[in-house]
Scaffold this active site. Sequence first.
Site, PDB file in Angstrom:
ATOM      1  N   SER A 224      12.177 -23.546   8.597  1.00 19.64           N
ATOM      2  CA  SER A 224      11.531 -22.664   9.566  1.00 19.64           C
ATOM      3  C   SER A 224      11.210 -23.442  10.836  1.00 19.64           C
ATOM      4  O   SER A 224      11.902 -24.395  11.194  1.00 19.64           O
ATOM      5  CB  SER A 224      10.279 -22.042   8.945  1.00 19.64           C
ATOM      6  OG  SER A 224       9.684 -21.127   9.841  1.00 19.64           O
TER       7      SER A 224
ATOM      8  N   TYR B 206      14.685 -15.888  18.128  1.00 22.86           N
ATOM      9  CA  TYR B 206      14.712 -17.018  17.189  1.00 22.86           C
ATOM     10  C   TYR B 206      13.359 -17.180  16.518  1.00 22.86           C
ATOM     11  O   TYR B 206      13.258 -17.290  15.287  1.00 22.86           O
ATOM     12  CB  TYR B 206      15.105 -18.295  17.932  1.00 22.86           C
ATOM     13  CG  TYR B 206      14.982 -19.557  17.108  1.00 22.86           C
ATOM     14  CD1 TYR B 206      16.010 -19.958  16.258  1.00 22.86           C
ATOM     15  CD2 TYR B 206      13.844 -20.359  17.181  1.00 22.86           C
ATOM     16  CE1 TYR B 206      15.906 -21.117  15.504  1.00 22.86           C
ATOM     17  CE2 TYR B 206      13.726 -21.519  16.433  1.00 22.86           C
ATOM     18  CZ  TYR B 206      14.760 -21.892  15.597  1.00 22.86           C
ATOM     19  OH  TYR B 206      14.648 -23.039  14.852  1.00 22.86           O
TER      20      TYR B 206
ATOM     21  N   LYS C 274      12.245 -16.667  12.548  1.00 24.40           N
ATOM     22  CA  LYS C 274      11.562 -17.693  11.762  1.00 24.40           C
ATOM     23  C   LYS C 274      10.238 -17.176  11.197  1.00 24.40           C
ATOM     24  O   LYS C 274       9.810 -17.588  10.111  1.00 24.40           O
ATOM     25  CB  LYS C 274      11.338 -18.947  12.607  1.00 24.40           C
ATOM     26  CG  LYS C 274      12.617 -19.671  12.998  1.00 24.40           C
ATOM     27  CD  LYS C 274      13.417 -20.117  11.782  1.00 24.40           C
ATOM     28  CE  LYS C 274      14.658 -20.907  12.151  1.00 24.40           C
ATOM     29  NZ  LYS C 274      15.441 -21.324  10.972  1.00 24.40           N
TER      30      LYS C 274
END
EC number: 1.1.1.-
Length: 475
Positions: free
Chosen positions: A249, A272, A276
Amino acid sequence: MGSQLIPATAPWDSVPAQEQLFVLITGANSGIGLSIGERLIDEFLATRSLRSHLILIPTTRSKSKSLQTIKALRDYARKAAQTSQALQSRVGSSYRWQDTVARVHVLSLQVDLCDLRGVYAFADALVHGPVSNPEGLEGEYLKNVRIPRLDTVVFNAAYGGWSGVNYPKAIWVILTEGLVQSVTWPSYKMALPTARLNDKANYDYPKEPPLGEVFTACVFGHYVLAHELLPLLCRQSETETPGRLIWSSSLEAIERVLDMSDFQGFKCDGPYESAKRVTDILSLTATLPASLPSSNRFFTPDDPAEARAKPIRPRMYLTHPGIVASTLFPVPWFFMWAYELALLISRWIGSPWHNTDSYTGAKSPVWIALQEQSALDELDAERIKWGSSSNRHMQVEVKKTEVEGWGWEGKVEDAAALNADTAVGVFKKTVGRKRGAVDVTKEDIVKFEELGAESWKNMEDMRHEWENILGVKKA
């Protein structure tokens, strides 16, 4: 489905199963992924028996990258075997570095996580085998070998989708928020709108439903892959060490980046970071009661006979590399030196997260991969986000990471509990918190569990929907 080829004898077949370790790493041709392979070689050889074999399965997106990766990891193993004083001291005067190299094997296969048909085909080939390295290798060439199981799968591959940096804003943020905060949680990256894979002709997807590029590369492709690899990850009995799924992560997976009504991040400023955040939620809530109706389906092999024969599901763990100087960050090469310097200074002045190099960033997934299961269970490690951390003296450890809405361990911790933390220096929980972080409450944790249930349902609905669209399952 599956190959009809007769498997060849593999070099690791000469030792019993407990002397083998099979680790698959996605996106492993460079950066963190390659460093995970390198660090696994170092720590495996230093800690496991002198008979044990390490089988690395790094994935890339092309045969040429696979060949480069195989060569890089073989060269690294050779250098480690030739220079390791620890190995020489363990064996004594009879030590031969060639014997050590012969216990490390690299089998690199190709998969594009945005190509869901390719993901299903990749998993089918690995499960039913045999599989081979691409042509063009010197030395050991693994051809038509069968992978009997997977001990660990590291979901490292990702796509950032950034266009660059807003430099005036970056300067302002550094001046007003300080260097450490601004290079740990940068608010000045400029993200491109996440592309629809449906619009890319090479994937041949229908126009609807939409499938986001960043979301699929970071989360959904891995999610589908994990389910399809269950025959290699599930176990027959509790006496066997369960398989491990390790997500990679980010520190930037903060609460505000995810809008559940825009689950794939089509409209958000940071697809993005949003992906995550979904990763964090999925991993940390996988075993919670509200998520079980969906997560139990995910962790059950499709073949009923397989599900009955192997009822022990794999464990899911969450890690992050800290902050490293990666090409994933949208800085031009001629500015990379300044970025690296900023990370170094941040570590020198006390940040626990600025590891700078990818080898240090690889600490947390390798630590999870090599720990005894009893040690992980004692730590309740599935409920923690494990970060790679280092201090100014380059002492490298794993560190519990605060997750907004969850805390460090999914429980309320008062001042007395935090003061009882036995970690030392920058490795203590409370060092390196995001500015403005607030202590988690019972209500926060309940909400997080609800997000988990919703996220797991969304993912399972997507998986079944795309299985039907692609027609990848036998009737």
